[in-house]
Scaffold this motif. Structure first.
Motif, PDB file in Angstrom:
ATOM      1  N   CYS A  12       0.821  -1.216   0.000  1.00 61.69           N
ATOM      2  CA  CYS A  12       0.000   0.000   0.000  1.00 61.69           C
ATOM      3  C   CYS A  12       0.857   1.268   0.000  1.00 61.69           C
ATOM      4  O   CYS A  12       0.325   2.375   0.163  1.00 61.69           O
ATOM      5  CB  CYS A  12      -0.932   0.015   1.216  1.00 61.69           C
ATOM      6  SG  CYS A  12      -2.204  -1.258   1.160  1.00 61.69           S
TER       7      CYS A  12
ATOM      8  N   LEU B  51       1.734   0.700  -4.595  1.00 59.04           N
ATOM      9  CA  LEU B  51       0.532   1.444  -4.951  1.00 59.04           C
ATOM     10  C   LEU B  51       0.884   2.772  -5.614  1.00 59.04           C
ATOM     11  O   LEU B  51       0.236   3.185  -6.600  1.00 59.04           O
ATOM     12  CB  LEU B  51      -0.318   1.695  -3.699  1.00 59.04           C
ATOM     13  CG  LEU B  51      -1.580   2.532  -3.902  1.00 59.04           C
ATOM     14  CD1 LEU B  51      -2.511   1.868  -4.909  1.00 59.04           C
ATOM     15  CD2 LEU B  51      -2.297   2.771  -2.586  1.00 59.04           C
TER      16      LEU B  51
ATOM     17  N   TRP C 143      -0.278   3.887  -9.332  1.00 61.85           N
ATOM     18  CA  TRP C 143      -1.032   5.122  -9.526  1.00 61.85           C
ATOM     19  C   TRP C 143      -0.322   6.075 -10.488  1.00 61.85           C
ATOM     20  O   TRP C 143      -0.975   6.699 -11.341  1.00 61.85           O
ATOM     21  CB  TRP C 143      -1.249   5.802  -8.181  1.00 61.85           C
ATOM     22  CG  TRP C 143      -2.109   7.028  -8.264  1.00 61.85           C
ATOM     23  CD1 TRP C 143      -1.721   8.320  -8.093  1.00 61.85           C
ATOM     24  CD2 TRP C 143      -3.503   7.070  -8.550  1.00 61.85           C
ATOM     25  NE1 TRP C 143      -2.775   9.172  -8.243  1.00 61.85           N
ATOM     26  CE2 TRP C 143      -3.903   8.430  -8.530  1.00 61.85           C
ATOM     27  CE3 TRP C 143      -4.464   6.102  -8.823  1.00 61.85           C
ATOM     28  CZ2 TRP C 143      -5.206   8.828  -8.766  1.00 61.85           C
ATOM     29  CZ3 TRP C 143      -5.780   6.511  -9.061  1.00 61.85           C
ATOM     30  CH2 TRP C 143      -6.129   7.857  -9.024  1.00 61.85           C
TER      31      TRP C 143
ATOM     32  N   GLU D  50      -9.094   1.300  -8.877  1.00 59.55           N
ATOM     33  CA  GLU D  50      -9.948   1.706  -7.764  1.00 59.55           C
ATOM     34  C   GLU D  50     -10.053   0.586  -6.722  1.00 59.55           C
ATOM     35  O   GLU D  50     -10.081   0.848  -5.506  1.00 59.55           O
ATOM     36  CB  GLU D  50     -11.340   2.076  -8.284  1.00 59.55           C
ATOM     37  CG  GLU D  50     -11.385   3.352  -9.103  1.00 59.55           C
ATOM     38  CD  GLU D  50     -11.011   4.581  -8.283  1.00 59.55           C
ATOM     39  OE1 GLU D  50     -11.219   4.566  -7.049  1.00 59.55           O
ATOM     40  OE2 GLU D  50     -10.502   5.562  -8.869  1.00 59.55           O
TER      41      GLU D  50
ATOM     42  N   LYS E 113      -6.910   0.652  -4.690  1.00 56.96           N
ATOM     43  CA  LYS E 113      -6.929   1.752  -3.726  1.00 56.96           C
ATOM     44  C   LYS E 113      -7.839   1.441  -2.535  1.00 56.96           C
ATOM     45  O   LYS E 113      -7.503   1.744  -1.383  1.00 56.96           O
ATOM     46  CB  LYS E 113      -7.384   3.043  -4.407  1.00 56.96           C
ATOM     47  CG  LYS E 113      -6.362   3.658  -5.343  1.00 56.96           C
ATOM     48  CD  LYS E 113      -6.878   4.959  -5.921  1.00 56.96           C
ATOM     49  CE  LYS E 113      -7.161   5.980  -4.820  1.00 56.96           C
ATOM     50  NZ  LYS E 113      -7.641   7.274  -5.378  1.00 56.96           N
TER      51      LYS E 113
ATOM     52  N   CYS F 289      -6.364  -0.609   0.200  1.00 58.09           N
ATOM     53  CA  CYS F 289      -5.416   0.092   1.064  1.00 58.09           C
ATOM     54  C   CYS F 289      -6.050   1.254   1.829  1.00 58.09           C
ATOM     55  O   CYS F 289      -5.349   1.953   2.562  1.00 58.09           O
ATOM     56  CB  CYS F 289      -4.250   0.619   0.220  1.00 58.09           C
ATOM     57  SG  CYS F 289      -3.271  -0.683  -0.554  1.00 58.09           S
ATOM     58  N   THR F 290      -7.358   1.443   1.645  1.00 59.77           N
ATOM     59  CA  THR F 290      -8.030   2.532   2.366  1.00 59.77           C
ATOM     60  C   THR F 290      -9.241   2.007   3.138  1.00 59.77           C
ATOM     61  O   THR F 290      -9.149   1.717   4.330  1.00 59.77           O
ATOM     62  CB  THR F 290      -8.456   3.636   1.384  1.00 59.77           C
ATOM     63  OG1 THR F 290      -9.224   3.046   0.307  1.00 59.77           O
ATOM     64  CG2 THR F 290      -7.234   4.333   0.796  1.00 59.77           C
TER      65      THR F 290
END
Length: 248
Positions: free
Chosen positions: A43, A47, A51, A70, A73, A76-77
């Motif tokens: 992450c 990542l 990105w 997406e 992401k 990792c969120t």
């Protein structure tokens, strides 16, 4: 060991089984090295690289891979811990899940069986012949055997690289997983084995004491044999049974 302590051991095994299930479903509680790698590498640098590459694409190409980026992401969120748990279990827990749930759960049921067998009827002069006691004796041996067997299956791949051809000792895997799965599963099995040993020792101790009494007081033990009255004594050598004497 005593009957009271056996109940304490049974309660401790239930707690251990519950803790093992929680640890199995939430590896982020104990797999700190793997969680550090997941945060800073998967992450973090990886990542960021994905990105940056995504932003460099043309709009048409971005639309084709937008869903995948997406999803990455979100892992990792929003779904950080759940995603980590899923990936860690799949990549690092192969062969160790039974130590967290299967073996403790089997031990739990075996201990319940032992306690139920011992409490089914009070001990009496025919204790060695009582089916429940015999079942408890063999259950205790099975209980100890499955725990020792699981412990061996965890230790051998760690000390013998030839026993794990899939790369358990590889540097890349150690960076991602660490040794938390091996350490935690071994700790759970060791505790479960200790508890099982207490139970087995108690049952064997009861059996040995009853066998010693039988050896030393063979003519005082009331038995339900075919030619011996239910409330009569075993005839001594050269002596006729009470039934035979009564018939005469």
């Amino acid at each position: 060991m005593s009957a009271q302590k056996v109940m304490y051991v049974a309660a401790a095994q239930i707690v251990l089984t519950t803790v093992g299930f929680i640890f199995l479903k939430r590896p982020y509680l104990w797999a700190w090295q793997a969680l550090d790698w997941y945060k800073n590498v998967y992450c973090g640098t990886e990542l960021n690289a994905v990105w940056a590459k995504y932003l460099s694409y043309a709009t048409e190409h971005k639309n084709q891979i937008r869903a995948s980026v997406e999803k990455y992401k979100d892992e990792c969120t929003q779904n950080y811990l759940d995603s980590f748990s899923e990936k860690y279990t799949k990549a690092c827990m192969d062969g160790y899940t039974s130590a967290f749930l299967g073996i403790p759960l089997a031990s739990c049921f075996l201990i319940f069986g032992i306690v139920a067998a011992l409490q089914y009827a009070p001990f009496n002069s025919r204790t060695l012949k009582k089916p429940g006691f015999v079942f408890a004796f063999f259950f205790s041996l099975i209980l100890l055997s499955i725990n020792l067997g699981q412990m061996i299956t965890i230790v051998i791949p760690l000390i013998n690289p030839n026993a794990s051809p899939d790369g358990i000792h590889s540097t890349n895997l150690r960076d991602k997983c660490g040794y938390a799965a091996e350490f935690m599963s071994l700790m759970l099995i060791v505790v479960s084995t200790i508890l099982s040993s207490f139970i087995a020792a108690y049952v064997i101790q009861l059996y040995v004491r009853r066998a010693e009494y039988q050896d030393e007081n063979i003519d005082d033990i009331r038995m339900d044999a075919g030619d011996v009255e239910r409330t009569g004594m075993l005839p001594l050598a050269g002596q006729k049974s009470t039934k035979t004497l009564r018939k005469k």
